[in-house]
Each structure stands twice: as C-alpha cells, then as structure tokens.
Design a protein around this motif. Structure first.
Motif, short mmCIF file in Angstrom:
data_model
loop_
_atom_site.label_atom_id
_atom_site.label_comp_id
_atom_site.label_asym_id
_atom_site.label_seq_id
_atom_site.Cartn_x
_atom_site.Cartn_y
_atom_site.Cartn_z
N VAL A 142 0.72 -1.13 -0.02
CA VAL A 142 0.08 0.08 0.04
C VAL A 142 0.90 1.34 0.13
CG1 VAL A 142 -1.76 1.42 1.43
CG2 VAL A 142 -2.01 -1.05 1.03
N GLY A 143 2.02 1.34 0.70
CA GLY A 143 2.99 2.37 0.67
C GLY A 143 3.63 2.70 -0.51
N VAL A 144 4.04 1.49 -1.28
CA VAL A 144 4.51 1.52 -2.47
C VAL A 144 3.59 2.15 -3.36
CG1 VAL A 144 5.51 0.29 -4.47
CG2 VAL A 144 6.20 0.05 -2.17
N TYR A 145 2.50 1.74 -3.58
CA TYR A 145 1.36 2.18 -4.58
C TYR A 145 0.86 3.53 -4.43
CZ TYR A 145 -3.00 2.49 -6.89
OH TYR A 145 -4.12 2.92 -7.70
N PHE A 146 0.77 3.96 -3.06
CA PHE A 146 0.12 5.21 -2.75
C PHE A 146 1.19 6.41 -2.97
CE2 PHE A 146 -3.82 3.23 -1.02
CZ PHE A 146 -4.44 3.75 -1.84
N GLY A 147 2.50 5.94 -2.55
CA GLY A 147 3.36 6.71 -2.86
C GLY A 147 3.51 7.19 -4.43
N PHE A 148 3.35 6.10 -5.25
CA PHE A 148 3.55 6.39 -6.67
C PHE A 148 2.32 7.19 -7.13
CE2 PHE A 148 2.18 5.09 -10.92
CZ PHE A 148 3.33 5.34 -11.73
N ILE A 149 0.96 6.88 -6.52
CA ILE A 149 0.25 7.68 -6.84
C ILE A 149 0.04 9.30 -6.20
CG2 ILE A 149 -2.55 8.19 -6.51
CD1 ILE A 149 -1.58 5.78 -8.42
N LEU A 150 0.82 9.29 -5.12
CA LEU A 150 1.00 10.90 -4.60
C LEU A 150 2.27 11.38 -5.62
CD1 LEU A 150 0.76 10.23 -0.74
CD2 LEU A 150 -0.60 11.47 -2.34
N LEU A 151 2.92 10.82 -6.02
CA LEU A 151 3.77 11.40 -7.19
C LEU A 151 3.25 11.77 -8.45
CD1 LEU A 151 7.15 9.23 -6.84
CD2 LEU A 151 6.91 11.62 -6.49
N VAL A 152 2.32 10.81 -8.83
CA VAL A 152 1.57 11.34 -9.94
C VAL A 152 0.53 12.47 -9.91
CG1 VAL A 152 -0.26 10.32 -11.58
CG2 VAL A 152 1.49 8.87 -11.03
N ALA A 153 0.01 12.56 -8.67
CA ALA A 153 -0.97 13.58 -8.27
C ALA A 153 0.01 14.78 -8.18
CB ALA A 153 -1.45 13.32 -7.10
N TYR A 154 0.97 14.90 -7.29
CA TYR A 154 1.74 16.25 -6.95
C TYR A 154 3.39 16.54 -7.60
CZ TYR A 154 -2.03 16.17 -3.28
OH TYR A 154 -3.03 16.08 -2.52
N ARG A 155 3.73 15.72 -8.47
CA ARG A 155 4.98 15.82 -8.90
C ARG A 155 4.68 15.18 -10.41
NH1 ARG A 155 7.96 19.40 -5.97
NH2 ARG A 155 7.71 18.83 -3.95
N PRO A 156 3.92 15.54 -11.27
CA PRO A 156 3.86 14.97 -12.48
C PRO A 156 4.98 15.28 -13.46
CG PRO A 156 2.13 16.59 -12.38
CD PRO A 156 2.84 16.55 -10.85
N ALA A 157 5.79 16.61 -13.20
CA ALA A 157 6.75 16.85 -13.88
C ALA A 157 7.92 16.07 -13.71
CB ALA A 157 7.00 18.35 -13.82
N LEU A 158 8.11 15.59 -12.38
CA LEU A 158 9.21 14.79 -12.20
C LEU A 158 8.95 13.47 -12.85
CD1 LEU A 158 11.41 14.00 -10.33
CD2 LEU A 158 10.00 13.24 -8.69
N LEU A 159 7.55 12.88 -12.85
CA LEU A 159 7.56 11.66 -13.38
C LEU A 159 7.84 11.73 -15.00
CD1 LEU A 159 4.69 10.13 -11.22
CD2 LEU A 159 7.19 9.67 -11.16
N GLY A 160 7.48 12.97 -15.65
CA GLY A 160 7.78 13.12 -17.01
C GLY A 160 8.90 13.14 -17.55
N GLY A 161 10.18 13.26 -16.49
CA GLY A 161 11.45 13.43 -17.04
C GLY A 161 11.93 12.45 -17.41
N LEU A 162 12.70 12.38 -18.45
CA LEU A 162 13.14 11.08 -19.30
C LEU A 162 14.48 10.29 -18.68
CD1 LEU A 162 13.00 12.59 -22.87
CD2 LEU A 162 11.43 11.03 -21.69
N VAL A 163 14.42 9.22 -18.49
CA VAL A 163 15.46 8.48 -18.14
C VAL A 163 16.54 8.24 -19.30
CG1 VAL A 163 16.11 6.32 -16.93
CG2 VAL A 163 14.05 7.34 -16.09
N SER A 164 15.71 7.77 -20.40
CA SER A 164 16.51 7.77 -21.69
C SER A 164 15.74 8.09 -22.59
CB SER A 164 17.18 6.40 -21.70
OG SER A 164 16.12 5.42 -21.87
N ASP A 165 16.13 8.10 -23.72
CA ASP A 165 15.17 8.25 -24.99
C ASP A 165 13.96 7.41 -25.07
OD1 ASP A 165 15.58 10.43 -26.79
OD2 ASP A 165 16.50 9.33 -28.13
N GLY A 166 12.87 7.99 -24.91
CA GLY A 166 11.63 7.64 -25.14
C GLY A 166 11.15 6.86 -23.75
#
Length: 117
Positions: free
Chosen positions: A34-58
């Motif tokens: 639950v902690g892993v899942y909601f941690g990810f959901i909170l990142l999606v909700a409050y830090r979408p720009a962070l998750l949009g960052g590229l790790v590699s091309d595409g």
C-alpha cells in the motif's frame, strides 16, 4: 485416545500464536505494498513534471516507477510464499501432528463446517 486438557490448551495456544504470526506477516507485506502504491499515486498527483522526466530516449521516470510498483507486488508475493513454505507450513504440519489436533481445532473454532449441534 482423548487428549488431556493440558494438551488441548497447548494446541489451542500454539494454533492462535501461529495464526497471529501469519496475520502480522501478511499485514506488514500489505502495508508495504500500500505504501509503494500510494507513494507512486502521490507522485503522479503532486509531482507530474518529475515523472515526465526522461531516463533515456523515450523512457520516462514515471514508466520506470510504474513498472517498479508492479514488480514490487510480485516481489512481496514471492516473499510471502517463501515465508509460508519455510515457516508457516512446517509449523502448521507440526500442529496437526500433535495429539488431539482435531479436537483442539474444533474447540478453538466452534463446530466443524459451521454446523450446530
């Protein structure tokens, strides 16, 4: 052979202890998931720009973390299965092998199959 009251009490106490241990392990692993899942959901909700960052091309960080959420479910399930195979199942088999195991199980859980008298 009828088990003595002491044997029956020991059987019931051991069964309850094992059930409590299993519940604690399951609760801990569930809370981790639950902690892993909601941690990810909170990142999606409050830090979408962070998750949009590229790790590699595409490949964005959000895709990598989403895959890790799914992988963590598999890993936590594997941890539970390994624990159950190494600890829980042998302990349960030992409880069932104790004298009067059937009588103790009925005494601690009511009538078998939910039936009345």
């Amino acid at each position: 052979m009828t088990p003595s009251p002491t044997d029956r009490a020991a059987q019931i106490a051991a069964t309850r202890s094992l059930a409590l241990t299993r519940w604690r392990v399951a609760a801990l692993l569930t809370l981790l998931m639950v902690g892993v899942y909601f941690g990810f959901i909170l990142l999606v909700a409050y830090r979408p720009a962070l998750l949009g960052g590229l790790v590699s091309d595409g490949l964005s960080l959000g895709i990598v973390l989403g895959a890790l959420v799914i992988l963590s479910a598999w890993v936590l399930t594997l941890i539970y299965v390994q624990w159950a195979n190494r600890v829980y199942d042998p302990a349960l088999a030992a409880l069932r092998a104790m004298p009067g195991a059937d009588a103790a199980a009925r005494g601690s859980q009511g009538a078998p199959y939910g039936g009345g008298r």
